[in-house]
Enzyme design. Structure first.
Site, short mmCIF file in Angstrom:
data_model
loop_
_atom_site.label_atom_id
_atom_site.label_comp_id
_atom_site.label_asym_id
_atom_site.label_seq_id
_atom_site.Cartn_x
_atom_site.Cartn_y
_atom_site.Cartn_z
N CYS A 155 4.67 1.45 11.85
CA CYS A 155 3.31 1.25 11.37
C CYS A 155 2.93 -0.22 11.23
O CYS A 155 1.79 -0.60 11.51
CB CYS A 155 3.12 1.98 10.04
N HIS A 254 -1.67 -1.50 5.61
CA HIS A 254 -0.76 -2.64 5.77
C HIS A 254 -1.55 -3.87 6.21
O HIS A 254 -2.23 -3.85 7.25
CB HIS A 254 0.29 -2.33 6.85
#
Length: 364
Positions: A155, A254
């Protein structure tokens, strides 16, 4: 393609990534969920019972999915599936996904196990869907008629490599890439990081994460070689990538601070970089895939964006957000990148990879 939908199965269906697969596929125009797999403790139960007390999504379980019985993750329960999405943890994923491939099932995996495999494409759907072309060679080497494994990236890697691809496409080879991540707690799964460890704190270590970013970037940005039988791992223009990863008290999203240098001189200006990012398009967009974002990279002009809480849901979390593009006094350009780690960083990538595969005839 006719009107019939491709029958789909989900492995690890009761986990957090599996739950995202459920929501993405429950009303998909091209895929229909017909089989669900989880651990032996869930087998034999309707999905709504198997996931009772563990459903962690803001949306409710789709009613028609809740009644589907859960099976163990064995190929015999999925033989009617034209595609299988794997949200399994890495420990069971290795042998289970191999068994499914051996049974001539097509597996689109979110797990890390086969990302380094020289036969398996590692695909970020906004970057390198051309790597699907290695599938026939994978099948030939393993003596399979239909089965294969396609993986999506870590990710945090996904959050930066889309912008890096856009920069390479516009300005040529990159040289040095420095990445500092601030990663959401959902990236560690459920139950994840203890509240006593993460509240009022930043944890400057995520096991294995830095190595994943540094290695995966080269495979994703590299091309295919030897008549689509191998990955060049960006060997023609080697990249020097350094990553530092931190866990922060954010639920989803993120954020990465990135600095890059270019091999060609003079380096582009921040204005040229911003324009290149805005104009970047990928194959998933040109193929008009259902889950593709309208804008692959959204460029923010505000001095304090992107931010996870404000920007992670934009385009249903299927694109990348970039801001604070400016000159770097050490390298050439620096910027901030944001990815929704549970959407494009996980389940959305697998689904979008399968959509591209369908458009290109790999699910026929």
């Amino acid at each position: 393609m006719g009107s019939a939908k491709v029958k789909a199965g989900i492995l690890g269906a009761t986990g957090t990534v599996g739950q995202r697969f459920i929501l993405l596929l429950s009303n998909h125009p091209e895929f229909e969920i017909v089989a669900l797999g989880a651990s032996s403790s869930s087998a034999g139960k309707p999905y709504k019972e198997a996931v009772s007390g563990r459903w962690k999504q803001a949306q409710p379980i789709p009613a028609h999915i809740g009644e589907i019985p859960v099976n163990e993750c064995e190929p015999k329960h999925f033989l009617d599936c034209g595609v299988v999405f794997s949200g399994l943890d890495s420990k069971p994923a290795g042998p289970v996904e191999a068994a499914f491939r051996e049974a001539n099932l097509r597996v689109f995996s979110n797990a890390k196990n086969y990302r380094r495999d020289p036969l398996c494409p590692l695909i970020v759907p906004l970057v390198n869907t051309d790597h699907l072309e290695i599938i026939p060679y994978q099948q030939k080497q393993l003596l399979l008629e239909r089965g294969y494994i396609v993986t999506n990236a870590n990710c945090s890697t996904t959050g930066v490599v889309v912008a890096l691809k856009a920069l390479e496409a516009a300005f040529g080879s990159l040289d040095v890439i420095m990445i500092q991540t601030m990663q959401a707690i959902s990236g560690s799964g459920y139950p994840g990081v203890s509240s006593l460890d993460i509240l009022d704190n930043v944890v400057p270590f995520i096991d294995g994460e830095e190595n994943k970013i540094e290695w995966e970037t080269s495979k994703i940005l590299g091309g295919l070689k030897d008549s689509n039988t191998a990955f060049d791992l960006h060997e023609d223009n080697p990249l020097r990538v350094s990553a530092q990863c931190n866990r922060v008290p954010v639920i989803d999203g993120h954020l990465s601070c990135v600095s890059v240098s270019f091999k060609k001189r003079p380096a582009p200006t921040p204005e040229q970089v911003a324009e290149a990012l805005r104009k970047y398009k990928c194959e998933a967009q040109t193929l008009h895939c259902h889950s593709a974002p309208e804008q692959a990279i959204t460029v923010h002009q505000e001095p304090d964006r992107p931010q996870p809480r404000l920007d992670r849901e934009w385009q249903n979390g299927a694109g990348v957000n970039v801001g604070r593009i400016r000159k770097c006094p050490v390298l050439d350009i620096k910027f901030v990148s944001l990815v929704n780690n549970v959407m494009l960083g996980a389940a959305t990538s697998s689904v979008l990879n399968a959509e591209v595969a369908l458009k290109k005839g790999f699910l026929g």
